[in-house]
Design an enzyme around this catalytic site. Structure first.
Site, PDB file in Angstrom:
ATOM      1  CB  CYS A  55      -0.819   0.122   1.169  1.00 30.60           C
ATOM      2  SG  CYS A  55      -0.056   0.097   2.931  1.00 30.60           S
ATOM      3  CB  CYS A  75       1.139   4.624   7.385  1.00 34.59           C
ATOM      4  SG  CYS A  75      -0.290   4.726   6.226  1.00 34.59           S
ATOM      5  CG  HIS A  90      -1.116  -4.165  16.165  1.00 31.48           C
ATOM      6  ND1 HIS A  90      -0.409  -2.969  15.725  1.00 31.48           N
ATOM      7  CD2 HIS A  90      -1.013  -5.405  15.333  1.00 31.48           C
ATOM      8  CE1 HIS A  90       0.017  -3.378  14.179  1.00 31.48           C
ATOM      9  NE2 HIS A  90      -0.611  -4.442  14.135  1.00 31.48           N
ATOM     10  CD  GLU A 108      -2.127   0.877  12.835  1.00 33.74           C
ATOM     11  OE1 GLU A 108      -3.271   1.590  12.470  1.00 33.74           O
ATOM     12  OE2 GLU A 108      -2.011  -0.202  12.222  1.00 33.74           O
ATOM     13  CB  THR A 167      -4.999   1.700   9.189  1.00 34.73           C
ATOM     14  OG1 THR A 167      -3.827   1.071   9.851  1.00 34.73           O
ATOM     15  CG2 THR A 167      -4.818   3.254   9.651  1.00 34.73           C
ATOM     16  CB  CYS A 181      -5.676   2.857   5.365  1.00 28.20           C
ATOM     17  SG  CYS A 181      -5.008   1.254   4.784  1.00 28.20           S
ATOM     18  CB  SER A 202       0.316  -9.135   8.516  1.00 26.79           C
ATOM     19  OG  SER A 202      -0.544  -8.013   7.866  1.00 26.79           O
ATOM     20  CG  ASN A 224      -2.838  -5.898   6.156  1.00 26.45           C
ATOM     21  OD1 ASN A 224      -2.980  -6.529   5.221  1.00 26.45           O
ATOM     22  ND2 ASN A 224      -1.890  -5.654   6.790  1.00 26.45           N
ATOM     23  CB  SER A 240       3.014  -5.534   5.193  1.00 24.67           C
ATOM     24  OG  SER A 240       2.756  -6.898   5.597  1.00 24.67           O
TER      25      SER A 240
END
Length: 411
Positions: free
Chosen positions: A53, A148, A176, A178, A244, A283, A312, A314, A375
């Site tokens: 991304c 990001c 996490h 983030e 996100t 996102c 990951s 996502n 990613s």
């Protein structure tokens, strides 16, 4: 959209051609159905959207430029650049060291980091506390910051809600990195609380409605609350933001549940005073990838393969979506595919790799759905595809790319 300068070994001419063909036929991204490639002996269904991304490519570009332009300097990453082992291992091979792992466990003591060092802030961002620590050491936190912009969007949304007197409810995993960064930034503006999923949101709803007591509240949400959180006062006005990378459907479900809870407690006429009706903070890539994966799940396939890093979030959500429809195998690279009979994959429930036999049918040409996380380099996806094709004496040809790279909806 901006074009980034990332190493060629992350790119794939074949995947780029497939994506370019789809973009040319559907420039407004209205068709989320997969690309169908029929090789005769095997058919592949390639998701409409997948792979690097904006934020990931931006982070990788900054990291490699930093390494190239600073020979002889010690370069550190706060933690993983992105959640992909191949990217992080390559950075390590280029002399970049990690200060901590993705859970915050320290590899390099802070007293060993000096103002002469370069510290790269990863794409997930970092906490206010860590940023202040770096500043106290006179380390540049701007030039080598790869956070990001869509992560920062969540921080900005949290600040806007908090500035209006609402408590911030963060849909995310409290461990996490983030989420920890968002929690730290949100805490600057308002009381904040993290809920992992709809089950935890339902428990929070019970506390809001007064069905559980103060002691239970602090016990259940330990390490998921700002230190000065006041129960029940700070639950009188709330707003929801999501990380996100979360599953969009679940965030919507959580927001609707808490909205209904506030309506039940305070009445429809007073809802706006007690619930900030926020828009989704996913996102664009997460939204597109999830939409494309839902369309992929509507197809008839014998199996799905999802490529990406095992930690990951996502990518794990893509696995969840596809697993509801057909057998889904989460792999990190082509080496996980042992043969057309055997595959070693990551079980997201048991959190470990396991092997599956006879994962593709033997009595007919198989149909395999393929996607990857935000990613994951396209070069890895191509390598996985080539590994599959090698078992069926199939290969990419100009005809396949030029004539068959069409969406399912066009066939």
């Amino acid at each position: 959209m901006k074009k980034f300068d990332i190493p060629d070994f992350y790119r794939s001419p074949i995947i780029s051609a497939i994506k370019a063909n789809r973009k040319a036929s559907d420039p407004l991204k209205k068709d989320f159905s997969p690309t169908r490639l029929d090789f005769g002996s095997i058919t592949l269904l390639i998701a409409r959207h997948f792979g690097f991304c904006y934020g990931v490519e931006n982070a990788i570009e900054i990291a490699y430029k930093t390494v190239k332009s600073n020979p002889g300097k010690r370069i550190f990453l706060l933690s993983e650049m992105i959640h992909n082992p191949h990217v992080n291992e390559d950075l390590k091979s280029n002399g970049v060291n990690f200060i901590m792992d993705s859970h915050g466990n320290q590899f390099v003591p802070w007293d060993e980091i000096t103002s002469e060092d370069i510290v790269i802030i990863p794409a997930f961002g970092t906490t206010v506390e860590t940023e202040n620590l770096l500043k106290s050491k006179n380390i540049d936190t701007v030039k080598y910051n790869t956070t990001c912009p869509f992560v920062e969007k969540v921080w900005n949304r949290s600040a806007a809600i908090g500035g209006k007197g609402y408590t911030i409810v963060i849909h995310g995993k409290h461990y996490h990195e983030e989420t920890r960064a968002t929690f730290s930034h949100a805490s600057l503006n308002a009381p904040s609380i993290i809920v992992r999923d709809i089950k935890e949101a339902a428990i929070l709803s019970d506390f809001i409605l007064g069905n559980k007591n103060k002691t239970e509240f602090y016990r259940f949400f330990e390490n998921k609350l700002t230190p000065d959180f006041k129960f029940p006062e700070d639950l009188e006005r709330i707003g929801v933001v999501n990380q996100t990378t979360m599953l969009a459907e679940e965030t919507e479900e959580i927001a609707n549940l808490l909205k209904q809870t506030m309506t039940k407690k305070y009445g429809e006429e007073n809802l706006k005073e007690h619930f900030a009706d926020t828009r989704d903070t996913l996102c664009y890539a997460t939204n597109d990838n999830q939409s494309a994966t839902y369309e992929l799940s509507k197809q008839n396939a014998d199996a799905a393969i999802v490529v990406g890093g095992y930690n990951s979030s996502n990518t794990s959500h893509l696995v969840e979506i596809l697993s509801s429809k057909f057998p889904t195998y989460f792999i990190s690279d082509p080496d996980n595919i042992i043969s057309k009979e055997e595959i070693v994959y990551f079980d997201i429930k048991q959190k470990k790799e396991t092997a599956a036999n006879n994962f593709l049918p033997k009595d007919r040409p198989p149909v395999v759905a393929i996607t990857s996380g935000a990613s994951c380099p396209d070069s890895l996806v191509e390598a996985v595809i080539r590994k599959l094709l090698s078992f069926y004496d199939a290969e990419f040809t100009p005809e396949i790319l030029n004539n068959q790279t069409r969406s399912v909806s066009e066939l």
